[in-house]
Write a protein that holds these residues in place. Structure first.
Motif, PDB file in Angstrom:
ATOM      1  N   LEU A  81      22.997   0.050  35.515  1.00 28.11           N
ATOM      2  CA  LEU A  81      23.860  -0.986  34.968  1.00 28.11           C
ATOM      3  C   LEU A  81      24.193  -1.981  36.071  1.00 28.11           C
ATOM      4  CD1 LEU A  81      25.528  -1.888  32.499  1.00 28.11           C
ATOM      5  CD2 LEU A  81      27.413  -0.526  33.388  1.00 28.11           C
ATOM      6  N   LYS A  82      23.758  -3.217  35.930  1.00 25.14           N
ATOM      7  CA  LYS A  82      23.988  -4.212  36.967  1.00 25.14           C
ATOM      8  C   LYS A  82      23.953  -5.606  36.349  1.00 25.14           C
ATOM      9  CE  LYS A  82      19.095  -3.791  38.183  1.00 25.14           C
ATOM     10  NZ  LYS A  82      18.126  -3.462  39.256  1.00 25.14           N
ATOM     11  N   PRO A  83      24.488  -6.605  37.060  1.00 31.81           N
ATOM     12  CA  PRO A  83      24.464  -7.968  36.522  1.00 31.81           C
ATOM     13  C   PRO A  83      23.052  -8.411  36.170  1.00 31.81           C
ATOM     14  CG  PRO A  83      25.920  -7.848  38.418  1.00 31.81           C
ATOM     15  CD  PRO A  83      25.213  -6.519  38.336  1.00 31.81           C
ATOM     16  N   HIS A  84      22.944  -9.252  35.162  1.00 34.00           N
ATOM     17  CA  HIS A  84      21.649  -9.683  34.645  1.00 34.00           C
ATOM     18  C   HIS A  84      20.847 -10.423  35.716  1.00 34.00           C
ATOM     19  CE1 HIS A  84      19.243 -10.151  30.976  1.00 34.00           C
ATOM     20  NE2 HIS A  84      18.849 -11.294  31.487  1.00 34.00           N
ATOM     21  N   ILE A  85      19.554 -10.145  35.791  1.00 33.01           N
ATOM     22  CA  ILE A  85      18.638 -10.837  36.696  1.00 33.01           C
ATOM     23  C   ILE A  85      17.788 -11.778  35.855  1.00 33.01           C
ATOM     24  CG2 ILE A  85      16.725 -10.574  38.326  1.00 33.01           C
ATOM     25  CD1 ILE A  85      17.860  -7.835  39.036  1.00 33.01           C
ATOM     26  N   PHE A  86      17.713 -13.044  36.264  1.00 29.82           N
ATOM     27  CA  PHE A  86      17.073 -14.066  35.443  1.00 29.82           C
ATOM     28  C   PHE A  86      15.668 -14.397  35.946  1.00 29.82           C
ATOM     29  CE2 PHE A  86      21.680 -14.805  35.616  1.00 29.82           C
ATOM     30  CZ  PHE A  86      21.982 -14.578  34.289  1.00 29.82           C
ATOM     31  N   GLU A  87      14.789 -14.694  35.003  1.00 26.59           N
ATOM     32  CA  GLU A  87      13.431 -15.093  35.355  1.00 26.59           C
ATOM     33  C   GLU A  87      13.394 -16.523  35.866  1.00 26.59           C
ATOM     34  OE1 GLU A  87      10.930 -14.555  31.991  1.00 26.59           O
ATOM     35  OE2 GLU A  87      11.269 -12.388  31.853  1.00 26.59           O
ATOM     36  N   ASP A  88      14.253 -17.369  35.319  1.00 27.55           N
ATOM     37  CA  ASP A  88      14.297 -18.771  35.715  1.00 27.55           C
ATOM     38  C   ASP A  88      15.641 -19.354  35.317  1.00 27.55           C
ATOM     39  OD1 ASP A  88      14.144 -19.435  32.905  1.00 27.55           O
ATOM     40  OD2 ASP A  88      11.982 -19.170  33.027  1.00 27.55           O
ATOM     41  N   LYS A  89      15.868 -20.621  35.675  1.00 32.62           N
ATOM     42  CA  LYS A  89      17.152 -21.268  35.402  1.00 32.62           C
ATOM     43  C   LYS A  89      17.374 -21.515  33.920  1.00 32.62           C
ATOM     44  CE  LYS A  89      19.047 -21.584  39.421  1.00 32.62           C
ATOM     45  NZ  LYS A  89      20.344 -20.901  39.699  1.00 32.62           N
ATOM     46  N   LEU A  90      16.310 -21.684  33.163  1.00 30.96           N
ATOM     47  CA  LEU A  90      16.470 -21.857  31.719  1.00 30.96           C
ATOM     48  C   LEU A  90      16.999 -20.585  31.078  1.00 30.96           C
ATOM     49  CD1 LEU A  90      13.262 -23.888  30.783  1.00 30.96           C
ATOM     50  CD2 LEU A  90      15.633 -24.701  30.753  1.00 30.96           C
ATOM     51  N   GLN A  91      16.493 -19.446  31.535  1.00 31.28           N
ATOM     52  CA  GLN A  91      17.002 -18.180  31.024  1.00 31.28           C
ATOM     53  C   GLN A  91      18.456 -17.978  31.443  1.00 31.28           C
ATOM     54  OE1 GLN A  91      15.702 -14.375  32.657  1.00 31.28           O
ATOM     55  NE2 GLN A  91      15.275 -13.672  30.576  1.00 31.28           N
ATOM     56  N   GLU A  92      18.781 -18.361  32.675  1.00 31.19           N
ATOM     57  CA  GLU A  92      20.162 -18.235  33.137  1.00 31.19           C
ATOM     58  C   GLU A  92      21.099 -19.118  32.311  1.00 31.19           C
ATOM     59  OE1 GLU A  92      22.821 -18.620  37.244  1.00 31.19           O
ATOM     60  OE2 GLU A  92      20.636 -18.929  37.303  1.00 31.19           O
ATOM     61  N   ARG A  93      20.628 -20.321  31.974  1.00 25.64           N
ATOM     62  CA  ARG A  93      21.436 -21.210  31.122  1.00 25.64           C
ATOM     63  C   ARG A  93      21.658 -20.579  29.751  1.00 25.64           C
ATOM     64  NH1 ARG A  93      19.568 -27.311  29.904  1.00 25.64           N
ATOM     65  NH2 ARG A  93      20.966 -27.809  31.660  1.00 25.64           N
ATOM     66  N   ALA A  94      20.599 -20.035  29.155  1.00 26.88           N
ATOM     67  CA  ALA A  94      20.713 -19.417  27.830  1.00 26.88           C
ATOM     68  C   ALA A  94      21.683 -18.241  27.860  1.00 26.88           C
ATOM     69  CB  ALA A  94      19.335 -18.959  27.353  1.00 26.88           C
ATOM     70  N   TRP A  95      21.600 -17.438  28.910  1.00 24.99           N
ATOM     71  CA  TRP A  95      22.507 -16.293  29.073  1.00 24.99           C
ATOM     72  C   TRP A  95      23.947 -16.762  29.220  1.00 24.99           C
ATOM     73  CZ3 TRP A  95      22.585 -11.067  28.906  1.00 24.99           C
ATOM     74  CH2 TRP A  95      23.607 -10.387  29.587  1.00 24.99           C
ATOM     75  N   CYS A  96      24.140 -17.797  30.034  1.00 24.12           N
ATOM     76  CA  CYS A  96      25.485 -18.330  30.261  1.00 24.12           C
ATOM     77  C   CYS A  96      26.117 -18.807  28.957  1.00 24.12           C
ATOM     78  CB  CYS A  96      25.407 -19.467  31.277  1.00 24.12           C
ATOM     79  SG  CYS A  96      26.944 -20.387  31.510  1.00 24.12           S
ATOM     80  N   LYS A  97      25.342 -19.526  28.154  1.00 18.36           N
ATOM     81  CA  LYS A  97      25.863 -20.023  26.885  1.00 18.36           C
ATOM     82  C   LYS A  97      26.204 -18.888  25.935  1.00 18.36           C
ATOM     83  CE  LYS A  97      23.936 -23.619  25.000  1.00 18.36           C
ATOM     84  NZ  LYS A  97      22.860 -24.472  24.409  1.00 18.36           N
ATOM     85  N   LEU A  98      25.314 -17.892  25.889  1.00 15.43           N
ATOM     86  CA  LEU A  98      25.583 -16.730  25.037  1.00 15.43           C
ATOM     87  C   LEU A  98      26.862 -16.036  25.471  1.00 15.43           C
ATOM     88  CD1 LEU A  98      24.344 -14.501  22.947  1.00 15.43           C
ATOM     89  CD2 LEU A  98      23.912 -13.288  25.082  1.00 15.43           C
ATOM     90  N   ARG A  99      26.984 -15.778  26.786  1.00 15.96           N
ATOM     91  CA  ARG A  99      28.145 -15.084  27.309  1.00 15.96           C
ATOM     92  C   ARG A  99      29.431 -15.884  27.071  1.00 15.96           C
ATOM     93  NH1 ARG A  99      27.033 -10.092  27.205  1.00 15.96           N
ATOM     94  NH2 ARG A  99      26.849  -8.898  29.134  1.00 15.96           N
ATOM     95  N   LEU A 100      29.354 -17.189  27.228  1.00 11.26           N
ATOM     96  CA  LEU A 100      30.543 -18.015  27.012  1.00 11.26           C
ATOM     97  C   LEU A 100      30.995 -17.949  25.561  1.00 11.26           C
ATOM     98  CD1 LEU A 100      32.655 -20.015  28.001  1.00 11.26           C
ATOM     99  CD2 LEU A 100      31.002 -21.857  27.648  1.00 11.26           C
ATOM    100  N   ALA A 101      30.053 -18.056  24.633  1.00 11.10           N
ATOM    101  CA  ALA A 101      30.407 -17.951  23.213  1.00 11.10           C
ATOM    102  C   ALA A 101      30.983 -16.570  22.904  1.00 11.10           C
ATOM    103  CB  ALA A 101      29.189 -18.237  22.340  1.00 11.10           C
ATOM    104  N   GLN A 102      30.387 -15.530  23.495  1.00 11.10           N
ATOM    105  CA  GLN A 102      30.914 -14.180  23.312  1.00 11.10           C
ATOM    106  C   GLN A 102      32.321 -14.049  23.902  1.00 11.10           C
ATOM    107  OE1 GLN A 102      27.783 -11.916  25.218  1.00 11.10           O
ATOM    108  NE2 GLN A 102      26.978 -11.230  23.243  1.00 11.10           N
TER     109      GLN A 102
END
Length: 245
Positions: free
Chosen positions: A17-38
């Motif tokens: 269990l660890k913080p998410h590792i991103f493949e690229d900045k687009l994936q990081e952006r998508a994760w950030c938006k999902l997490r913010l909405a959550q």
């Protein structure tokens, strides 16, 4: 038995269990938006909403002088990632939905993100106990583990020209910011109850510092916060899936 932040992090990584590792900045952006909405839906589920008041923002992974903002006029419980607005620190809306931007939220968060490049997420809401405690105009007493989290790491903003109106928390991880807000709200509730009950027993500065270093570091904040998101995903039966265009 003493457990420090390094031990918590080592155990967390060892368990997978660890913080998410991103493949690229687009994936990081998508994760950030999902997490913010959550995060906003989590606030709504906990009753931290108050009509149009309150806002949680997250810095964009690509346009780092911009942040994603919750829309003004949409209930926290209803917010999805497609509802978020992308706003530049200077006020220009780069990506908008069908809802407006909260001007008060922009004024607060643009200053935070511009002054502190290390801050990813800042959360402010008019939650009940934080709102009641802020009316006292004083910092927390060190009387509970929740309060130790904020030992030498919180302040009362007394130069505000409006009225005192609750809590604001910031961190470099969305999960940590959500958990620290929840924890601060609980600390306010505990102190209000203790103040009403009678004389409080405070712990020493040394004890507060030692405990605070364990429960108040960002790793502990992330670790506790991710449980809130896991619970929400279980309740909604939905989790993060990133599809490249």
């Amino acid at each position: 038995m003493k457990v420090n932040a390094c031990a918590i992090l080592a155990a967390t990584i060892a368990s997978g269990l660890k913080p998410h590792i991103f493949e690229d900045k687009l994936q990081e952006r998508a994760w950030c938006k999902l997490r913010l909405a959550q995060a906003l839906r989590t606030f709504g589920n906990r009753g931290y909403d108050e009509e149009i008041a309150g806002h949680v923002k997250a810095r964009d992974a690509i346009e780092t002088e911009c942040f994603w903002a919750n829309p003004w006029g949409l209930h926290f419980k209803l917010i999805q990632l497609e509802d978020l607005l992308l706003v530049h620190f200077e006020g220009k809306i780069l990506q908008a939905g069908k809802y407006l931007l909260n001007t008060a939220a922009f004024l607060i968060h643009s200053k935070i993100h511009a002054a502190r490049p290390d801050i990813i997420c800042a959360a402010h809401s008019h939650s009940l106990y934080g709102k009641a405690f802020s009316a006292l105009g004083k910092p927390l007493d060190m009387i509970s583990q929740d309060s130790y989290t904020f030992y030498n790491d919180h302040a009362v903003y007394t130069d505000y020209r409006g009225i005192n109106h609750s809590l604001l928390v910031a961190s470099d991880m969305i999960e940590a910011a959500v958990w620290f807000y929840i924890s601060l709200e609980k600390a306010c509730q505990v102190q209000l109850l203790a103040d009403a009950a009678g004389k409080k027993v405070k712990i020493s500065s040394e004890q507060a510092a030692e405990t605070g270093s364990k429960v108040g570091n960002k790793t502990a904040g992330w670790f506790s916060g991710q449980m809130e998101f896991a619970f929400l995903e279980s309740e909604e039966q939905n989790s993060f899936v990133y599809l490249k265009e």
